[in-house]
Design an enzyme around this catalytic site. Structure first.
Site, mmCIF file in Angstrom:
data_model
loop_
_atom_site.group_PDB
_atom_site.id
_atom_site.type_symbol
_atom_site.label_atom_id
_atom_site.label_comp_id
_atom_site.label_asym_id
_atom_site.label_seq_id
_atom_site.Cartn_x
_atom_site.Cartn_y
_atom_site.Cartn_z
ATOM 1 N N PRO A 97 0.814 -1.226 0.000
ATOM 2 C CA PRO A 97 0.000 0.000 0.000
ATOM 3 C C PRO A 97 0.844 1.272 0.000
ATOM 4 C CG PRO A 97 -0.277 -1.234 2.066
ATOM 5 C CD PRO A 97 0.646 -2.033 1.212
ATOM 6 N N GLU A 124 2.498 -7.520 8.393
ATOM 7 C CA GLU A 124 2.474 -6.063 8.563
ATOM 8 C C GLU A 124 3.407 -5.369 7.570
ATOM 9 O OE1 GLU A 124 0.253 -4.430 10.487
ATOM 10 O OE2 GLU A 124 -0.486 -6.484 10.645
ATOM 11 N N ASP A 177 -10.939 1.295 -24.866
ATOM 12 C CA ASP A 177 -11.010 1.345 -23.407
ATOM 13 C C ASP A 177 -11.334 2.729 -22.924
ATOM 14 O OD1 ASP A 177 -10.456 -1.199 -22.812
ATOM 15 O OD2 ASP A 177 -8.353 -0.891 -22.294
HETATM 16 N N1 ADE Z 1 -0.877 -5.037 -0.138
HETATM 17 C C1 ADE Z 1 -1.743 -4.617 0.801
HETATM 18 N N2 ADE Z 1 -2.491 -3.601 0.369
HETATM 19 C C2 ADE Z 1 -2.116 -3.358 -0.919
HETATM 20 C C3 ADE Z 1 -2.504 -2.434 -1.905
HETATM 21 N N3 ADE Z 1 -3.448 -1.524 -1.698
HETATM 22 N N4 ADE Z 1 -1.883 -2.478 -3.104
HETATM 23 C C4 ADE Z 1 -0.889 -3.374 -3.333
HETATM 24 N N5 ADE Z 1 -0.475 -4.280 -2.436
HETATM 25 C C5 ADE Z 1 -1.080 -4.277 -1.228
#
Ligand code: ADE
Length: 254
Positions: A97, A124, A177
């Site tokens: 993330p 984590e 697209d």
């Molecule tokens: N792993 C956990 N959350 C993620 C996300 N939003 N994008 C990519 N990998 C992730």
């Protein structure tokens, strides 16, 4: 194209990779997808791939050794198949993330590569030395947190895979697209022409291709203006589309 996926949970990929477009693409030999279990590179007989964070904080982190060694084993496979140069050109992507946001243009960029390596993070997070010394790119598929990178890897494989020539029935569908053109897709309908009293817009049954094309641009613009106005400044609009957009904006102000 070859996509190498490093994961603690290879069986999560069974469904998505063995159905529909991705299955066909693999059957035709257009895409090879190789799954590698990070646990196979653990240093103990229990296959330990995680450990407590130094400094103390909740949860577990993925250990560096299995990730480095799994990636290096894959790089060696690529080198044996295609030579030294190929290894340097293979992107090593960590899904997390914290990465830069995935987008259609990033998918288009990845679709030009011969080999990509996707590392699925878990728990984590991963020991930061993976970020500092191994990966070439870190990608997030959205501003939300998943339990691991596997679903994100599937999203990337799917969106990159469909851009590779020969994977979809016709390349036209890629050119058409919505997001690729910078606008959202116009509404589309199929038979029946009337369903539960809801009729398909007359224009689509008119046979007037010029007017249909104009209606579609107009609908795309209206939808984009309503749902994703942030896309408009970056969209490449023809003169006609620009004119239509101005007319829609003027209309909404009256
Ligand atoms: N792993 C956990 N959350 C993620 C996300 N939003 N994008 C990519 N990998 C992730």
């Amino acid at each position: 194209m070859r996509i190498h996926i490093l994961t603690l949970f290879p069986s999560m990929f069974n469904g998505p990779l063995s159905e529909s477009m991705l299955k066909r693409a693999q059957d035709k030999g257009i895409i090879e997808i190789h799954l590698h279990n990070i646990r196979d590179y653990a240093h103990d007989r229990h296959g330990t791939a995680d450990d407590y964070p130094y400094g103390g904080s909740p949860g577990m982190l993925m250990k560096p050794e299995p990730i480095f060694e799994a990636t290096e084993a894959v790089q060696e496979l690529i080198r044996r198949g295609r030579g030294q140069e190929a290894v340097f050109s293979a992107s090593v992507i960590l899904l997390s993330p914290q990465g830069r946001l995935f987008s259609q243009s990033l998918a288009q960029d990845l679709a030009t590569r011969d080999d990509i390596i996707l590392i699925c993070g878990h728990y984590e997070g991963v020991d930061d030395r993976v970020r500092e010394h191994l990966v070439t790119d870190e990608i997030s598929i959205g501003d939300y947190v998943l339990t691991g990178g596997e679903l994100a890897a599937m999203v990337i494989v799917d969106s990159v895979g469909r851009l590779i020539p020969g994977v979809l029935g016709s390349q036209e569908s890629v050119l058409d697209d919505s997001i690729a053109s910078g606008l959202l897709q116009y509404p589309q309908y199929t038979r029946p022409a009337v369903y539960r009293d809801w009729a398909v817009p007359d224009i689509l049954l008119s046979g007037n291709h010029k007017e249909i094309a104009q209606w579609r641009i107009q609908q795309s613009l209206m939808k984009t203006l309503k749902h994703r106005p942030d896309l408009l400044p970056r969209a490449t609009l023809t003169e006609e589309a620009q004119r239509l957009l101005e007319a829609i904006r003027a209309d909404s102000e009256t």
